[in-house]
Design an enzyme around this catalytic site. Structure first.
Site, PDB file in Angstrom:
ATOM      1  N   ASP A 125      -1.244  -5.938   9.228  1.00  0.00           N
ATOM      2  CA  ASP A 125      -2.344  -4.864   8.493  1.00  0.00           C
ATOM      3  C   ASP A 125      -3.447  -5.473   7.997  1.00  0.00           C
ATOM      4  OD1 ASP A 125      -3.614  -2.633   7.564  1.00  0.00           O
ATOM      5  OD2 ASP A 125      -2.081  -1.946   6.270  1.00  0.00           O
TER       6      ASP A 125
ATOM      7  N   TRP B 178       0.957  -1.125   0.129  1.00  0.00           N
ATOM      8  CA  TRP B 178      -0.054  -0.008   0.015  1.00  0.00           C
ATOM      9  C   TRP B 178       0.850   1.341  -0.105  1.00  0.00           C
ATOM     10  CZ3 TRP B 178      -2.084   2.692   4.800  1.00  0.00           C
ATOM     11  CH2 TRP B 178      -3.088   3.630   4.680  1.00  0.00           C
TER      12      TRP B 178
ATOM     13  N   LYS C 226     -13.344  -0.217   5.238  1.00  0.00           N
ATOM     14  CA  LYS C 226     -14.090  -0.585   4.183  1.00  0.00           C
ATOM     15  C   LYS C 226     -15.138  -1.551   4.414  1.00  0.00           C
ATOM     16  CE  LYS C 226     -10.475   0.939   2.553  1.00  0.00           C
ATOM     17  NZ  LYS C 226      -9.621   1.484   1.706  1.00  0.00           N
TER      18      LYS C 226
HETATM   19  C1  PLP Z   1      -3.554  -2.255   3.228  1.00  0.00           C
HETATM   20  C2  PLP Z   1      -4.248  -0.895   3.800  1.00  0.00           C
HETATM   21  N1  PLP Z   1      -3.849  -0.548   5.265  1.00  0.00           N
HETATM   22  C3  PLP Z   1      -4.476   0.699   5.505  1.00  0.00           C
HETATM   23  C4  PLP Z   1      -5.536   1.276   5.180  1.00  0.00           C
HETATM   24  C5  PLP Z   1      -5.960   2.450   5.830  1.00  0.00           C
HETATM   25  O1  PLP Z   1      -7.230   2.451   6.199  1.00  0.00           O
HETATM   26  P1  PLP Z   1      -7.834   3.474   6.791  1.00  0.00           P
HETATM   27  O2  PLP Z   1      -8.769   4.415   5.904  1.00  0.00           O
HETATM   28  O3  PLP Z   1      -8.868   2.765   7.624  1.00  0.00           O
HETATM   29  O4  PLP Z   1      -6.979   4.585   7.610  1.00  0.00           O
HETATM   30  C6  PLP Z   1      -5.946   0.872   3.858  1.00  0.00           C
HETATM   31  C7  PLP Z   1      -6.809   1.837   3.084  1.00  0.00           C
HETATM   32  O5  PLP Z   1      -7.030   2.072   1.667  1.00  0.00           O
HETATM   33  C8  PLP Z   1      -5.287  -0.040   3.250  1.00  0.00           C
HETATM   34  O6  PLP Z   1      -5.506  -0.452   1.926  1.00  0.00           O
END
Ligand code: PLP
Length: 396
Positions: free
Chosen positions: A211, A130, A246
Site C-alpha cells: 500500500d 490504517w 496526499k
Molecule cells: C495507508 C493508507 N492507504 C490508503 C489510503 C487511501 O487513500 P485514498 O484517499 O487515495 O483512497 C490512505 C488514506 O488515508 C492511507 O493512509
C-alpha cells in the site's frame, strides 16, 4: 424494510472531524484527519495541479468513457514513478496498471481480485494498520489476520516478532505492507530490514500487497520506494496500491492506481483481463479528472519539477514540525521523552497518549486527536505549537 435497520457506528476519525467543525472555541487544534495542512492550517491546491487543470480545460474535447483500466499512458507513468524508468519491471512489460478511484479503490479491486481468484488466500495486516484496511478487505470477502509491527513501549518496529510471524504465514497468503510513512505509527523498516522482510516473503511464497499512499512524504520519491523495490526481485509477483491523494493533494478527485506484477508479460495480461471484470462489475471505469491531472504533471518536465519541489516543501514542513514538537515537549516536561517523533516518517505518529488523556485534551483544550493516540503532525504549526505542548504536558 428500512424501519428494521439499526444505526451503524460513525467513522471514528470522520466523526471527530464533525465534532471539531462544530467546536466554537477559536483556539481549537485538529490533529485527527489524514490530510496535509500548510503553515496556515490550509490544505492547498498544488500549483502544478492548477496549471495542469488549466491545460486540461483547454484541451479536453470529449467526456466520453475511459477504458476500464483508465487513461492509456497512465499505467506507464505510474510504474516509472514506482520503480524508476530503467527498472526491469518497467521495461519487461510484466506489470499491468489500472487507474482507480483513490488508493482505497485500488485496495478494494485488489481485494475483489484476490478473493474471487484465490478464495483460500487470507490477508495479513500489520498490528496496528490504517483503520480502513480490515474493513475494505473484509468487504471484499477476505479473511483478515494480523502480524506484529509496532512496539508501543519503545515506539519502534517489533522487527524480530515481525520476522517470526512472517515465517509462519502459509504460502499463497497475502501480506499487506505499507511502503513508507506507516499509518498510524510513522515507523518504517530500514532498507536492511526491508531486505530481510523480502527474503522471508520470497522464501515462503507469500504475495506482497504494497500500500503506497505517501510516496515522497517520507525521505524522497526513490528512498520511499526502497521497500517496494526490494520486494521487486526478478520473477517475484506482487501487487501495489498507489494513492495520489496526499502527494498531489488530490483528495476529493479520487485518484490512485492498482499495479499487478506477474512473473511474465503474458501472465500479467491474463491478470489484467480478470482485474477488468472486477472493475466492470464495481464502478465500471474510473473518473477522468484526477487521473488526467496526474498524467499531465508526470509527463511534462516543467510541471513535474514544480511537483517535486512542492512535495519536498510538504515533506520538509512535516519534518520541521516533528523536530519542533519534540524540542518544545522537551522544554515543557521531563515526564515523557518525545524525541522518537523526530525519527518517524510521514504525517502520522503514535503519540502514546491514552484515550483518557485524548479526551481531556479535547474537552479542556479543544485539541482533537484520534482516541488511539494517533496524531497528524501536519496539523501542527509554529503558531499552535506552544499551546499544544503546554496542553499535552498538563495531561501527562
Ligand atoms: C495507508 C493508507 N492507504 C490508503 C489510503 C487511501 O487513500 P485514498 O484517499 O487515495 O483512497 C490512505 C488514506 O488515508 C492511507 O493512509
Amino acid at each position: 424494510m428500512f424501519e428494521q435497520l439499526q444505526p451503524a457506528p460513525p467513522d471514528a476519525i470522520l466523526g471527530l472531524t464533525e465534532a471539531f467543525r462544530k467546536d466554537a472555541r477559536p483556539e481549537k487544534i485538529n490533529l485527527t484527519v489524514g490530510v496535509y495542512k500548510d503553515a496556515s492550517g490550509q490544505t492547498p491546491i498544488l500549483r502544478c495541479v492548477k496549471e495542469a487543470e488549466k491545460r486540461l480545460l483547454e484541451s479536453e474535447s470529449s467526456k466520453s468513457y475511459l477504458g476500464i483500466d483508465g487513461i492509456p499512458e497512465y499505467g506507464r507513468l505510474v510504474r516509472e514513478l514506482l520503480w524508476g524508468p530503467q527498472h526491469e519491471i518497467v521495461t519487461s512489460s510484466r506489470a499491468v496498471t489500472l487507474q482507480t478511484p483513490g488508493g482505497t479503490g485500488a485496495l478494494r479491486v485488489a481485494g475483489d481480485f484476490l478473493h474471487k481468484l484465490f478464495p483460500s488466500a487470507k490477508i495479513w495486516c500489520s498490528q496496528p494498520t490504517w483503520a480502513n484496511h480490515p474493513g475494505v478487505f473484509k468487504a471484499a470477502g477476505l479473511t483478515v489476520e494480523t502480524y506484529p509491527y509496532f512496539d508501543p513501549e519503545r515506539n519502534s518496529l517489533k522487527f524480530d516478532a515481525l520476522i517470526e510471524a512472517l515465517q509462519q504465514i502459509p504460502a499463497g497468503d497475502v501480506i499487506c505492507l505499507h511502503a513508507c510513512c506507516h499509518n498510524p505509527t510513522g515507523v518504517d523498516p530500514t532498507p536492511e530490514q526491508w531486505k530481510q522482510i523480502a527474503d522471508v516473503v520470497q522464501e515462503r511464497g507469500i504475495l506482497p500487497l504494497v500500500d503506497f499512499a505517501y510516496q515522497g512524504f517520507g525521505v524522497g520519491f526513490d528512498e520511499d520506494a526502497a521497500g517496494l523495490r526490494e520486494l521487486s526481485r526478478p520473477g517475484m509477483e506482487l501487487i501495489v496500491a498507489s494513492s495520489f491523494s496526499k502527494n498531489f493533494g488530490l483528495y476529493c478527485e479520487r485518484v490512485g492506481a492498482l499495479t499487478v506484477v506477474a512473473a511474465s508479460a503474458e501472465t500479467a495480461q491474463t491478470a489484467l483481463s480478470q482485474l477488468k471484470i472486477c472493475v466492470r462489475t464495481n464502478y465500471s471505469n474510473p473518473p477522468y479528472h484526477g487521473g488526467g491531472i496526474v498524467a499531465t504533471v508526470l509527463q511534462d518536465a516543467e510541471l513535474r519539477s514544480t511537483w517535486e519541489q512542492e512535495v519536498a516543501t510538504m515533506r520538509d514542513r512535516i519534518n520541521g514540525m516533528r523536530k519542533l514538537f519534540a524540542d518544545t515537549m522537551a522544554q515543557k516536561t521531563s515526564a515523557r521523552d518525545f524525541s522518537f517523533i523526530k525519527n518517524q516518517h510521514g504525517m502520522f505518529s503514535q503519540s502514546g497518549l491514552t484515550p483518557e488523556q485524548v479526551d481531556r485534551l479535547r474537552e479542556d483544550y479543544a485539541i482533537y486527536i484520534v482516541r488511539n493516540g494517533r496524531i497528524n503532525v501536519a496539523g501542527m504549526t509554529e503558531d499552535n505549537m506552544e499551546r499544544l505542548c503546554d496542553a499535552i504536558a498538563s495531561v501527562l
